[in-house]
Design a protein around this motif. Structure first.
Motif, PDB file in Angstrom:
ATOM      1  N   GLU A   1     119.251  10.472  10.968  1.00 14.21           N
ATOM      2  CA  GLU A   1     118.653  11.169   9.838  1.00 14.21           C
ATOM      3  C   GLU A   1     119.116  10.569   8.496  1.00 14.21           C
ATOM      4  OE1 GLU A   1     116.962  14.447  10.499  1.00 14.21           O
ATOM      5  OE2 GLU A   1     116.145  13.952   8.519  1.00 14.21           O
ATOM      6  N   GLN A   2     120.432  10.439   8.382  1.00 13.94           N
ATOM      7  CA  GLN A   2     121.020   9.934   7.129  1.00 13.94           C
ATOM      8  C   GLN A   2     120.617   8.502   6.857  1.00 13.94           C
ATOM      9  OE1 GLN A   2     125.091  10.350   6.163  1.00 13.94           O
ATOM     10  NE2 GLN A   2     125.315  12.247   7.345  1.00 13.94           N
ATOM     11  N   GLU A   3     120.530   7.735   7.936  1.00 14.54           N
ATOM     12  CA  GLU A   3     120.222   6.325   7.798  1.00 14.54           C
ATOM     13  C   GLU A   3     118.800   6.132   7.257  1.00 14.54           C
ATOM     14  OE1 GLU A   3     120.447   4.283  11.515  1.00 14.54           O
ATOM     15  OE2 GLU A   3     120.973   2.471  10.395  1.00 14.54           O
ATOM     16  N   ILE A   4     117.890   6.958   7.810  1.00 14.10           N
ATOM     17  CA  ILE A   4     116.506   6.864   7.347  1.00 14.10           C
ATOM     18  C   ILE A   4     116.411   7.268   5.884  1.00 14.10           C
ATOM     19  CG2 ILE A   4     114.210   7.879   7.622  1.00 14.10           C
ATOM     20  CD1 ILE A   4     114.776   7.932  10.650  1.00 14.10           C
ATOM     21  N   HIS A   5     117.195   8.291   5.542  1.00 10.61           N
ATOM     22  CA  HIS A   5     117.236   8.745   4.160  1.00 10.61           C
ATOM     23  C   HIS A   5     117.718   7.614   3.250  1.00 10.61           C
ATOM     24  CE1 HIS A   5     117.653  11.555   0.884  1.00 10.61           C
ATOM     25  NE2 HIS A   5     118.866  11.071   0.654  1.00 10.61           N
ATOM     26  N   PHE A   6     118.773   6.944   3.677  1.00 10.27           N
ATOM     27  CA  PHE A   6     119.325   5.828   2.904  1.00 10.27           C
ATOM     28  C   PHE A   6     118.280   4.718   2.722  1.00 10.27           C
ATOM     29  CE2 PHE A   6     121.024   1.505   3.333  1.00 10.27           C
ATOM     30  CZ  PHE A   6     121.645   1.384   2.107  1.00 10.27           C
ATOM     31  N   HIS A   7     117.577   4.426   3.813  1.00  3.70           N
ATOM     32  CA  HIS A   7     116.574   3.373   3.757  1.00  3.70           C
ATOM     33  C   HIS A   7     115.527   3.676   2.687  1.00  3.70           C
ATOM     34  CE1 HIS A   7     113.892   0.291   5.767  1.00  3.70           C
ATOM     35  NE2 HIS A   7     113.017   0.948   5.012  1.00  3.70           N
ATOM     36  N   LEU A   8     115.021   4.916   2.724  1.00  7.03           N
ATOM     37  CA  LEU A   8     113.971   5.281   1.774  1.00  7.03           C
ATOM     38  C   LEU A   8     114.482   5.245   0.337  1.00  7.03           C
ATOM     39  CD1 LEU A   8     112.307   8.114   3.836  1.00  7.03           C
ATOM     40  CD2 LEU A   8     111.277   5.917   3.204  1.00  7.03           C
ATOM     41  N   GLU A   9     115.698   5.793   0.132  1.00  9.48           N
ATOM     42  CA  GLU A   9     116.270   5.804  -1.223  1.00  9.48           C
ATOM     43  C   GLU A   9     116.445   4.384  -1.747  1.00  9.48           C
ATOM     44  OE1 GLU A   9     117.086   8.499  -3.265  1.00  9.48           O
ATOM     45  OE2 GLU A   9     115.858   9.545  -1.766  1.00  9.48           O
ATOM     46  N   ALA A  10     116.958   3.523  -0.885  1.00 12.42           N
ATOM     47  CA  ALA A  10     117.204   2.128  -1.295  1.00 12.42           C
ATOM     48  C   ALA A  10     115.895   1.451  -1.692  1.00 12.42           C
ATOM     49  CB  ALA A  10     117.882   1.367  -0.156  1.00 12.42           C
ATOM     50  N   ARG A  11     114.854   1.710  -0.886  1.00 15.88           N
ATOM     51  CA  ARG A  11     113.554   1.084  -1.174  1.00 15.88           C
ATOM     52  C   ARG A  11     112.968   1.626  -2.482  1.00 15.88           C
ATOM     53  NH1 ARG A  11     110.930  -3.347  -1.347  1.00 15.88           N
ATOM     54  NH2 ARG A  11     108.685  -3.211  -0.956  1.00 15.88           N
ATOM     55  N   ILE A  12     113.119   2.951  -2.675  1.00 18.13           N
ATOM     56  CA  ILE A  12     112.583   3.560  -3.898  1.00 18.13           C
ATOM     57  C   ILE A  12     113.287   2.972  -5.117  1.00 18.13           C
ATOM     58  CG2 ILE A  12     112.415   5.731  -5.203  1.00 18.13           C
ATOM     59  CD1 ILE A  12     112.112   7.116  -2.416  1.00 18.13           C
ATOM     60  N   ASP A  13     114.648   2.856  -5.023  1.00 17.89           N
ATOM     61  CA  ASP A  13     115.407   2.268  -6.133  1.00 17.89           C
ATOM     62  C   ASP A  13     114.885   0.878  -6.452  1.00 17.89           C
ATOM     63  OD1 ASP A  13     116.909   4.479  -6.251  1.00 17.89           O
ATOM     64  OD2 ASP A  13     118.767   3.585  -5.460  1.00 17.89           O
ATOM     65  N   GLU A  14     114.674   0.103  -5.403  1.00 24.67           N
ATOM     66  CA  GLU A  14     114.261  -1.278  -5.582  1.00 24.67           C
ATOM     67  C   GLU A  14     112.905  -1.358  -6.275  1.00 24.67           C
ATOM     68  OE1 GLU A  14     115.485  -4.176  -2.291  1.00 24.67           O
ATOM     69  OE2 GLU A  14     113.293  -4.255  -2.317  1.00 24.67           O
ATOM     70  N   LEU A  15     111.980  -0.509  -5.778  1.00 28.31           N
ATOM     71  CA  LEU A  15     110.628  -0.535  -6.347  1.00 28.31           C
ATOM     72  C   LEU A  15     110.643  -0.053  -7.796  1.00 28.31           C
ATOM     73  CD1 LEU A  15     108.642   0.792  -3.262  1.00 28.31           C
ATOM     74  CD2 LEU A  15     108.428  -1.486  -4.287  1.00 28.31           C
TER      75      LEU A  15
END
Lengths: 385, 111
Positions: A25-39
């Motif tokens: 759960e946390q890992e998926i959350h991290f993935h999305l946050e990281a991608r959003i930051d990048e974009l």
């Protein structure tokens, strides 16, 4: 390649399920946050960045479920859940379970007890070496056995004759049934003594000596299963015999339903021991044989019957001549002689059918109990579904 | 990863990509996804989400190990690294893949 490692890794999941689910759960959350930051850093507004990240990721729920499913044994967890449910139901109504278990236990117990008896008595072959090649001969004069041995119809032949004896040891006498057997009896049957050497090689080669092999049951009952009995002296009809062996536990001779207390070697032909008529080779004996290679049972029967007629024609013994015996029967011997049990066959089968019926009734009872309970819980189940 | 997701991928290609990516050193899931996307120049249409079931299957198989750490932008991230089994798997997967490619090329040339 399902390795041992893979199984142990999956087993961990059963204990650490919450942790692993949480990691995913946390890992998926991290993935999305990281991608959003990048974009966002590349100039997209926060909202658009979020949409874009989710679009690239695909279904979060499916990713999470599939990732967790990688760890599971579906069937094992289903089984555990079923077991838990069964235990809960048991706690709620122990009376039902006890009734069901008792009636099934009764049915199964009775059936297996009768089955075991029938198996031991009728179905299991004798505990001897190569039981299938053994044949049994109908009763014949002892003198004929020597002729048959020399004829080559059989590769091996042994004679037996049983009778009551008075046994004494340790100043205590009792009446037993002993069996006089050919000295090669145990060798031909392929039965090795449990302890001791059995009949000595000299005796097996035809030189008679007063030796006795105890049956396991008699050894246990009369001698308290004492291994030191080998070499001790017992008296049979006042003649001193030396104990040379104890036959193995399962072995009770060739006659089903009997367990003779001991076995002694038959005397060589023509010799007599006045105190023991039993071991003289001059009466009727029951014999068993192994067919010579290339000889079938019908051929052996014809050849042995011819030998018998020849013997009866030339024998000086009147009671043999006048016996009216014309043929010798040769039949398969893997199951031993069961004449003693013949009268009980029907009874035993009836008992088996009876026990099976009891089991069937028990099953029916349990089935109707289950049905009754299911009816009573119709509403509960409807809600659960 | 449903069949629709990987119809362009040969079976096991995602595993191979992940193993190859991690052979340079430990990485977190997002970095793996980005590396795969960059390396394949967007040519492979893998949804990011299908990476995580694959990673977990590889953890179960014992090819990878994972532990939590801190990412370059100070977030808690889960870092994956190859285990000894993972390295072995990568070596044999590369061999298999090369054989496959050679065979396909052979067929393309001869027919």
């Amino acid at each position: 390649m399902t390795t041992w490692r893979e199984w142990t890794n999956r087993l961990q999941y059963l204990w650490r399920r919450a942790r692993i689910d949480d990691d995913v759960e946390q890992e998926i959350h991290f993935h999305l946050e990281a991608r959003i930051d990048e974009l966002e850093a590349s100039g997209l507004p926060r909202d658009a960045a979020r949409r874009q990240a989710h679009h690239e990721f695909g279904s979060v729920n499916r990713a999470r479920d599939d990732a967790c499913a990688a760890w599971q044994f579906r069937w094992l967890e289903d089984a555990v859940a079923d077991l838990r449910y069964a235990l809960r139901t048991f706690r709620r109504g122990p009376g039902f379970v006890i009734t069901a278990v008792l009636s099934l236990a009764l049915g199964i117990g009775a059936t297996s007890a009768i089955f075991t008896a029938l198996d031991a008595v009728l179905w299991r072959p004798l505990p001897i070496g190569n039981a299938d090649s053994l044949v049994l001969l109908s009763p014949a004069p002892a003198g004929l056995i020597t002729r048959l041995r020399e004829s080559g119809i059989f590769s091996d032949i042994i004679a037996t004759s049983a009778d009551g004896l008075s046994f004494s040891y340790d100043d205590r006498a009792e009446r037993i049934v002993g069996e006089a057997v050919s000295p090669t009896y145990f060798t031909v049957l392929g039965v090795r003594p449990l302890i001791g050497q059995g009949f000595s090689p000299a005796v097996q080669q035809g030189e008679w000596a007063p030796e006795a092999v105890l049956s396991y049951g008699f050894w246990a009952r009369r001698f308290g299963a004492d291994p030191a009995v080998i070499g001790r002296t017992i008296r049979l009809n006042t003649v001193a015999f030396t104990i040379v062996g104890v036959s193995p536990p399962g072995f009770t001779g060739l006659t089903r339903g009997s367990d003779f207390e001991l076995r002694v070697p038959l005397l060589p032909e023509g010799r007599q021991l006045p105190q023991m008529r039993l071991i003289a080779t001059d009466g009727w004996v029951i014999s068993a044989a192994r067919l010579a290679p290339g000889v079938n049972r019908a051929q052996a029967e014809a050849a042995a019957s011819a030998q018998l007629r020849e013997f009866l024609r030339t024998t000086p013994v009147r009671r043999f001549r006048e016996s009216g015996l014309r043929a010798l029967r040769v039949r398969p011997g893997a199951h031993g002689r069961d004449e003693m049990l013949q009268p009980f066959h029907t009874t035993l089968y009836v008992l088996l059918i009876l026990a099976a019926t009891v089991l069937l009734i028990a099953c029916t009872n349990v089935a109707s109990l289950l049905l009754a309970r299911a009816t009573a819980r119709e509403r509960e189940l409807a809600v659960r579904m | 990863m449903s069949p629709a997701d990987d119809f362009q991928l040969l079976p096991g290609t995602l595993y191979l990509l992940v193993l190859r990516t991690l052979s340079n050193g430990p990485m977190h899931g997002y970095a793996i996804a980005r590396r795969i996307r960059d390396a394949s120049a967007n040519g492979l249409d893998i949804q990011d989400g299908s990476l995580y079931p694959a990673l977990n299957r590889m953890l179960v198989k014992g090819w990878l190990a994972a532990e939590w750490g801190i990412s370059e932008n100070n977030r808690r991230a889960r870092f994956y690294r190859l285990t000894r089994d993972g390295r072995k798997q990568l070596a044999s997967a590369i061999r298999e893949f090369e054989t496959l490619v050679r065979n396909v090329q052979l067929v393309m040339r001869t027919v």
